[in-house]
Scaffold this motif. Structure first.
Motif, PDB file in Angstrom:
ATOM      1  N   MET A   1       0.859  -1.158  -0.020  1.00  0.00           N
ATOM      2  CA  MET A   1      -0.029  -0.024   0.146  1.00  0.00           C
ATOM      3  C   MET A   1       0.962   1.324   0.150  1.00  0.00           C
ATOM      4  O   MET A   1       0.357   2.099  -0.818  1.00  0.00           O
ATOM      5  N   LEU A   2       1.917   1.189   0.811  1.00  0.00           N
ATOM      6  CA  LEU A   2       2.805   2.408   0.756  1.00  0.00           C
ATOM      7  C   LEU A   2       3.516   2.576  -0.372  1.00  0.00           C
ATOM      8  O   LEU A   2       3.774   3.441  -0.923  1.00  0.00           O
ATOM      9  N   TRP A   3       3.919   1.418  -0.884  1.00  0.00           N
ATOM     10  CA  TRP A   3       4.585   1.630  -2.274  1.00  0.00           C
ATOM     11  C   TRP A   3       3.826   2.167  -3.360  1.00  0.00           C
ATOM     12  O   TRP A   3       4.190   2.980  -4.166  1.00  0.00           O
ATOM     13  N   ILE A   4       2.423   1.849  -3.410  1.00  0.00           N
ATOM     14  CA  ILE A   4       1.619   2.553  -4.297  1.00  0.00           C
ATOM     15  C   ILE A   4       1.239   3.946  -4.196  1.00  0.00           C
ATOM     16  O   ILE A   4       1.464   4.690  -5.235  1.00  0.00           O
ATOM     17  N   PHE A   5       1.406   4.380  -2.859  1.00  0.00           N
ATOM     18  CA  PHE A   5       1.141   5.689  -2.578  1.00  0.00           C
ATOM     19  C   PHE A   5       2.558   6.510  -3.027  1.00  0.00           C
ATOM     20  O   PHE A   5       2.562   7.524  -3.755  1.00  0.00           O
ATOM     21  N   LEU A   6       3.676   5.777  -2.880  1.00  0.00           N
ATOM     22  CA  LEU A   6       4.848   6.622  -3.113  1.00  0.00           C
ATOM     23  C   LEU A   6       5.121   6.646  -4.489  1.00  0.00           C
ATOM     24  O   LEU A   6       5.435   7.786  -5.248  1.00  0.00           O
ATOM     25  N   MET A   7       4.584   5.633  -5.416  1.00  0.00           N
ATOM     26  CA  MET A   7       4.684   5.603  -6.847  1.00  0.00           C
ATOM     27  C   MET A   7       3.796   6.494  -7.459  1.00  0.00           C
ATOM     28  O   MET A   7       4.258   7.202  -8.427  1.00  0.00           O
ATOM     29  N   THR A   8       2.625   6.821  -6.902  1.00  0.00           N
ATOM     30  CA  THR A   8       1.694   7.832  -7.131  1.00  0.00           C
ATOM     31  C   THR A   8       2.039   9.080  -7.054  1.00  0.00           C
ATOM     32  O   THR A   8       2.264  10.142  -7.926  1.00  0.00           O
ATOM     33  N   GLU A   9       2.810   9.465  -5.733  1.00  0.00           N
ATOM     34  CA  GLU A   9       3.331  10.576  -5.610  1.00  0.00           C
ATOM     35  C   GLU A   9       4.755  10.946  -6.576  1.00  0.00           C
ATOM     36  O   GLU A   9       4.585  12.132  -6.864  1.00  0.00           O
ATOM     37  N   LEU A  10       5.501   9.961  -6.693  1.00  0.00           N
ATOM     38  CA  LEU A  10       6.565  10.191  -7.845  1.00  0.00           C
ATOM     39  C   LEU A  10       5.824  10.448  -9.142  1.00  0.00           C
ATOM     40  O   LEU A  10       6.694  11.410  -9.659  1.00  0.00           O
ATOM     41  N   ALA A  11       4.976   9.818  -9.664  1.00  0.00           N
ATOM     42  CA  ALA A  11       4.447  10.231 -10.934  1.00  0.00           C
ATOM     43  C   ALA A  11       3.874  11.639 -10.886  1.00  0.00           C
ATOM     44  O   ALA A  11       4.055  12.459 -11.789  1.00  0.00           O
ATOM     45  N   GLU A  12       3.101  12.064  -9.826  1.00  0.00           N
ATOM     46  CA  GLU A  12       2.502  13.670  -9.668  1.00  0.00           C
ATOM     47  C   GLU A  12       3.797  14.420  -9.655  1.00  0.00           C
ATOM     48  O   GLU A  12       3.635  15.494 -10.370  1.00  0.00           O
ATOM     49  N   LEU A  13       4.982  14.146  -9.093  1.00  0.00           N
ATOM     50  CA  LEU A  13       5.790  14.927  -8.749  1.00  0.00           C
ATOM     51  C   LEU A  13       6.388  15.218 -10.416  1.00  0.00           C
ATOM     52  O   LEU A  13       7.002  16.316 -10.576  1.00  0.00           O
ATOM     53  N   GLU A  14       6.647  13.931 -10.975  1.00  0.00           N
ATOM     54  CA  GLU A  14       7.281  14.091 -12.585  1.00  0.00           C
ATOM     55  C   GLU A  14       6.435  14.974 -13.546  1.00  0.00           C
ATOM     56  O   GLU A  14       6.980  15.644 -14.408  1.00  0.00           O
ATOM     57  N   ALA A  15       4.974  14.527 -13.223  1.00  0.00           N
ATOM     58  CA  ALA A  15       4.294  15.690 -13.944  1.00  0.00           C
ATOM     59  C   ALA A  15       4.242  17.089 -13.887  1.00  0.00           C
ATOM     60  O   ALA A  15       4.242  18.003 -14.902  1.00  0.00           O
ATOM     61  N   GLU A  16       4.401  17.249 -12.567  1.00  0.00           N
ATOM     62  CA  GLU A  16       4.557  18.741 -12.249  1.00  0.00           C
ATOM     63  C   GLU A  16       5.734  19.243 -12.660  1.00  0.00           C
ATOM     64  O   GLU A  16       5.801  20.469 -13.137  1.00  0.00           O
ATOM     65  N   LEU A  17       6.754  18.562 -12.819  1.00  0.00           N
ATOM     66  CA  LEU A  17       8.219  18.895 -13.088  1.00  0.00           C
ATOM     67  C   LEU A  17       8.154  19.004 -14.803  1.00  0.00           C
ATOM     68  O   LEU A  17       8.651  20.207 -15.178  1.00  0.00           O
ATOM     69  N   ALA A  18       7.475  18.320 -15.420  1.00  0.00           N
ATOM     70  CA  ALA A  18       7.268  18.289 -17.032  1.00  0.00           C
ATOM     71  C   ALA A  18       6.517  19.767 -17.304  1.00  0.00           C
ATOM     72  O   ALA A  18       6.947  20.371 -18.314  1.00  0.00           O
ATOM     73  N   ARG A  19       5.394  19.938 -16.494  1.00  0.00           N
ATOM     74  CA  ARG A  19       4.574  21.243 -16.594  1.00  0.00           C
ATOM     75  C   ARG A  19       5.554  22.365 -16.435  1.00  0.00           C
ATOM     76  O   ARG A  19       5.569  23.448 -17.360  1.00  0.00           O
ATOM     77  N   LEU A  20       6.293  22.389 -15.404  1.00  0.00           N
ATOM     78  CA  LEU A  20       7.198  23.717 -15.228  1.00  0.00           C
ATOM     79  C   LEU A  20       8.265  23.746 -16.046  1.00  0.00           C
ATOM     80  O   LEU A  20       8.477  25.211 -16.461  1.00  0.00           O
ATOM     81  N   LYS A  21       8.725  22.572 -16.591  1.00  0.00           N
ATOM     82  CA  LYS A  21       9.776  22.894 -17.759  1.00  0.00           C
ATOM     83  C   LYS A  21       9.026  23.600 -18.947  1.00  0.00           C
ATOM     84  O   LYS A  21       9.667  24.116 -19.535  1.00  0.00           O
ATOM     85  N   GLN A  22       7.808  23.076 -19.390  1.00  0.00           N
ATOM     86  CA  GLN A  22       7.190  23.433 -20.218  1.00  0.00           C
ATOM     87  C   GLN A  22       6.842  24.916 -20.149  1.00  0.00           C
ATOM     88  O   GLN A  22       7.142  25.752 -21.136  1.00  0.00           O
ATOM     89  N   GLU A  23       6.366  25.583 -19.204  1.00  0.00           N
ATOM     90  CA  GLU A  23       6.226  26.690 -18.852  1.00  0.00           C
ATOM     91  C   GLU A  23       7.270  27.482 -18.774  1.00  0.00           C
ATOM     92  O   GLU A  23       7.370  28.896 -19.468  1.00  0.00           O
TER      93      GLU A  23
END
Length: 72
Positions: A1-23
């Motif tokens: 369960m914790l692993w799924i939460f961490l992977m989801t958080e990691l994916a969200e951080l990577e998506a935010e990073l991609a958005r910031l780089k595009q901006e």
């Protein structure tokens, strides 16, 4: 369960990073366009550059979060 939460958080951080780089890239192009204009708005250029620097700081913080610390 914790692993799924961490992977989801990691994916969200990577998506935010991609958005910031595009901006950041978009701001770079907008600044270039404004600076190339003969009667470019220097105040607007300064605002965009300030926003671009703030984005760069956010990008660095996110990259630090995504990169694990390596003890040498």
């Amino acid at each position: 369960m914790l692993w799924i939460f961490l992977m989801t958080e990691l994916a969200e951080l990577e998506a935010e990073l991609a958005r910031l780089k595009q901006e950041h890239r978009d701001l770079d192009m907008a600044i270039d366009a404004l600076e190339s204009m003969v009667a470019g708005d220097q105040l607007q250029v300064q605002r965009l550059k300030k926003r671009k620097l703030a984005l760069k700081d956010q990008i660095i913080r996110l990259e630090d979060q995504l990169t694990p610390d390596i003890i040498a």
